[in-house]
Design an enzyme around this catalytic site. Sequence first.
Site, mmCIF file in Angstrom:
data_model
loop_
_atom_site.group_PDB
_atom_site.id
_atom_site.type_symbol
_atom_site.label_atom_id
_atom_site.label_comp_id
_atom_site.label_asym_id
_atom_site.label_seq_id
_atom_site.Cartn_x
_atom_site.Cartn_y
_atom_site.Cartn_z
ATOM 1 N N ALA A 68 7.473 -7.508 4.676
ATOM 2 C CA ALA A 68 8.685 -7.367 5.778
ATOM 3 C C ALA A 68 8.220 -6.421 7.062
ATOM 4 O O ALA A 68 6.815 -6.008 6.654
ATOM 5 C CB ALA A 68 9.630 -6.032 4.878
ATOM 6 N N GLY A 111 7.342 -8.757 1.149
ATOM 7 C CA GLY A 111 8.567 -9.662 1.500
ATOM 8 C C GLY A 111 8.524 -11.174 1.744
ATOM 9 O O GLY A 111 9.009 -12.032 1.435
ATOM 10 N N GLU A 114 8.383 -12.494 -1.982
ATOM 11 C CA GLU A 114 9.626 -12.323 -2.183
ATOM 12 C C GLU A 114 10.393 -13.551 -1.603
ATOM 13 O O GLU A 114 11.144 -13.916 -2.151
ATOM 14 C CB GLU A 114 10.277 -11.108 -1.751
ATOM 15 C CG GLU A 114 9.570 -9.959 -2.834
ATOM 16 C CD GLU A 114 9.752 -8.553 -2.395
ATOM 17 O OE1 GLU A 114 9.564 -8.312 -1.283
ATOM 18 O OE2 GLU A 114 10.467 -7.807 -2.990
ATOM 19 N N GLU A 134 3.331 -3.416 -2.171
ATOM 20 C CA GLU A 134 4.206 -2.397 -1.532
ATOM 21 C C GLU A 134 3.653 -0.796 -1.851
ATOM 22 O O GLU A 134 3.888 -0.041 -1.396
ATOM 23 C CB GLU A 134 5.628 -2.500 -2.030
ATOM 24 C CG GLU A 134 6.511 -3.650 -1.473
ATOM 25 C CD GLU A 134 6.057 -4.943 -2.067
ATOM 26 O OE1 GLU A 134 5.415 -5.067 -3.084
ATOM 27 O OE2 GLU A 134 6.884 -5.854 -1.659
HETATM 28 C C1 LIG Z 1 10.004 -6.046 1.457
HETATM 29 C C2 LIG Z 1 9.541 -5.051 0.738
HETATM 30 C C3 LIG Z 1 10.467 -3.903 0.430
HETATM 31 O O1 LIG Z 1 9.153 -5.441 -0.533
HETATM 32 C C4 LIG Z 1 8.359 -4.351 1.302
HETATM 33 C C5 LIG Z 1 7.375 -5.049 1.953
HETATM 34 O O2 LIG Z 1 7.261 -6.247 2.357
HETATM 35 S S1 LIG Z 1 6.213 -4.011 2.700
HETATM 36 C C6 LIG Z 1 4.916 -4.932 3.619
HETATM 37 C C7 LIG Z 1 4.104 -5.726 2.589
HETATM 38 N N1 LIG Z 1 2.872 -6.251 3.474
HETATM 39 C C8 LIG Z 1 1.722 -5.452 3.593
HETATM 40 O O3 LIG Z 1 1.627 -4.492 3.242
HETATM 41 C C9 LIG Z 1 0.733 -6.514 4.445
HETATM 42 C C10 LIG Z 1 0.457 -5.799 5.801
HETATM 43 N N2 LIG Z 1 -0.547 -6.489 6.437
HETATM 44 C C11 LIG Z 1 -1.744 -6.524 5.969
HETATM 45 O O4 LIG Z 1 -2.423 -5.961 5.188
HETATM 46 C C12 LIG Z 1 -2.875 -7.027 7.045
HETATM 47 O O5 LIG Z 1 -2.108 -7.444 8.153
HETATM 48 C C13 LIG Z 1 -3.342 -8.523 6.187
HETATM 49 C C14 LIG Z 1 -4.165 -8.429 5.109
HETATM 50 C C15 LIG Z 1 -2.134 -9.395 5.879
HETATM 51 C C16 LIG Z 1 -3.939 -9.385 7.408
HETATM 52 O O6 LIG Z 1 -5.122 -8.593 8.150
HETATM 53 P P1 LIG Z 1 -5.897 -8.614 9.509
HETATM 54 O O7 LIG Z 1 -6.124 -10.287 9.398
HETATM 55 O O8 LIG Z 1 -6.791 -7.916 9.599
HETATM 56 O O9 LIG Z 1 -4.515 -8.802 10.577
HETATM 57 P P2 LIG Z 1 -3.975 -7.582 10.991
HETATM 58 O O10 LIG Z 1 -4.813 -7.059 12.091
HETATM 59 O O11 LIG Z 1 -3.641 -6.624 9.967
HETATM 60 O O12 LIG Z 1 -2.475 -7.928 11.605
HETATM 61 C C17 LIG Z 1 -2.317 -8.822 12.945
HETATM 62 C C18 LIG Z 1 -0.980 -8.161 13.435
HETATM 63 O O13 LIG Z 1 0.332 -8.374 12.597
HETATM 64 C C19 LIG Z 1 0.656 -7.012 12.140
HETATM 65 N N3 LIG Z 1 1.200 -6.939 10.882
HETATM 66 C C20 LIG Z 1 0.753 -7.579 9.726
HETATM 67 N N4 LIG Z 1 1.583 -7.302 8.815
HETATM 68 C C21 LIG Z 1 2.590 -6.785 9.144
HETATM 69 C C22 LIG Z 1 3.537 -6.021 8.699
HETATM 70 N N5 LIG Z 1 4.052 -6.517 7.387
HETATM 71 N N6 LIG Z 1 4.683 -5.567 9.340
HETATM 72 C C23 LIG Z 1 4.516 -5.540 10.762
HETATM 73 N N7 LIG Z 1 3.294 -5.987 11.295
HETATM 74 C C24 LIG Z 1 2.470 -6.818 10.626
HETATM 75 C C25 LIG Z 1 -0.518 -6.196 12.445
HETATM 76 O O14 LIG Z 1 0.005 -4.844 12.620
HETATM 77 C C26 LIG Z 1 -1.237 -6.665 13.681
HETATM 78 O O15 LIG Z 1 -0.683 -6.413 14.832
HETATM 79 P P3 LIG Z 1 -1.036 -5.177 15.632
HETATM 80 O O16 LIG Z 1 -0.901 -3.925 15.143
HETATM 81 O O17 LIG Z 1 -2.361 -5.541 16.107
HETATM 82 O O18 LIG Z 1 -0.108 -5.531 17.106
#
Ligand SMILES: CC(C)(O)CC(=O)SCCNC(=O)CCNC(=O)[C@H](O)C(C)(C)COP(=O)(O)OP(=O)(O)OC[C@H]1O[C@@H](n2cnc3c(N)ncnc32)[C@H](O)[C@@H]1OP(=O)(O)O
Length: 260
Positions: A68, A111, A114, A134
Site C-alpha cells: 500500500a 498490500g 495481499e 507491515e
Molecule cells: C496494505 C497493508 C495494510 O497491509 C500495509 C502495507 O502494504 S504497508 C507497505 C508494505 N510495504 C513495504 O513496507 C515495502 C516498502 N518499500 C521498500 O521497502 C523498498 O522500496 C523496497 C525494498 C521494495 C525496494 O527498495 P529500493 O530498490 O531501494 O527502492 P526504493 O528507493 O526504496 O523505492 C523506489 C521508490 O518507490 C517508493 N516506494 C516503495 N515502496 C513504497 C510504498 N509501499 N509506498 C510508497 N512509496 C513506495 C520509494 O519511496 C521510492 O520513491 P522516492 O521516495 O525515492 O520518491
Amino acid sequence: MSSDLVENVLVERRGRVTLVTLNRPEALNALNLATMTEVVAAVRAADADPGVGAVVLTGSAKAFAAGADIKEMASQDHLQMYRADWFRGWEDLTRVRIPVIAAVSGYALGGGCELAMMCDLIIAAENAKFGQPEINLGVIPGMGGSQRLTRAVGKAKAMDLVLTGRMIDAAEAERSGLVSRVVPTESLLEEALAVAETIASKSKPVAMMAKEAVNTAFETGLAQGVVFERRLFHSLFGTPDQMEGMAAFQEKRPAEFNQG
Ligand SMILES: CC(C)(O)CC(=O)SCCNC(=O)CCNC(=O)[C@H](O)C(C)(C)COP(=O)(O)OP(=O)(O)OC[C@H]1O[C@@H](n2cnc3c(N)ncnc32)[C@H](O)[C@@H]1OP(=O)(O)O
C-alpha cells in the site's frame, strides 16, 4: 489487441484475456486509492464482458507492487481510516466471477502480496519476493494478509512472515503453497497469458463454477463445502457444455465449449 491507459493502470485485450498492468514505476507500483479504483474497475469490466474468459494482473519486472502507498497512508488518523473503511474497495476484486491470475515479478510486499492473494492463482517469476513487512512500519496487514496468507501457507509459515516481516523468494513461496508455479523471469507474461488463454478456452460457466467451488473451501466448513460442490456439479447436467464435453470424449474429438 486494443489498449487503454488509465492513470495508474494499463488495460489491454489479448484474445479472450484482459491484461491489467500496474503502472506506477516511480513508486514500485505502491497501491494508492486511485490505483485501487482503476484496478477494480478494469477487472470488473473484464468480468462483465462476455468475450473475456480470464484476467492477468501484473506489475513491472522490479515490482508487482511494493505494498500500500505508505506516503498516502502515513498521515491518516484512526477515525479517517475507519470512516473511509480504508482498503474495503479491494474486496470488490474478490467478487468477480471469472478467474484472475496474478503474474508476479520482483517485489510483492504488504498490500502487493495481499493483492496477489486476492487473485485465484499466482504465477511467480524466479526473481519474485513475497512478504508481509507491515510489522516494520508499526502496523499489521490490512488488506486480508493475516487471513489469506494463513489459509494459503498454514499457521507456522504465516506467523513467521507476519511476525518477522522477512521476505521469501519464489522457490520458498512455491514450497509453501503460496504460488502455483515458478517460471523464468523473462517469460513470466507469456506463461501467465498462456495459462489464462487455456482457462479462457474452457466452458466459461463451468470455469466460473469451478472457481466458486474452490473459493467455498476457503470460506466454509468441509461438510457445507462438499454439499455446495455436489449441487453445482448436479446443476451442470442441465447445460449444453456437459453434453458437449462428454460426447466429445466418447467421440474421441476435442470439445467445443460455449465461451460466452
Ligand atoms: C496494505 C497493508 C495494510 O497491509 C500495509 C502495507 O502494504 S504497508 C507497505 C508494505 N510495504 C513495504 O513496507 C515495502 C516498502 N518499500 C521498500 O521497502 C523498498 O522500496 C523496497 C525494498 C521494495 C525496494 O527498495 P529500493 O530498490 O531501494 O527502492 P526504493 O528507493 O526504496 O523505492 C523506489 C521508490 O518507490 C517508493 N516506494 C516503495 N515502496 C513504497 C510504498 N509501499 N509506498 C510508497 N512509496 C513506495 C520509494 O519511496 C521510492 O520513491 P522516492 O521516495 O525515492 O520518491
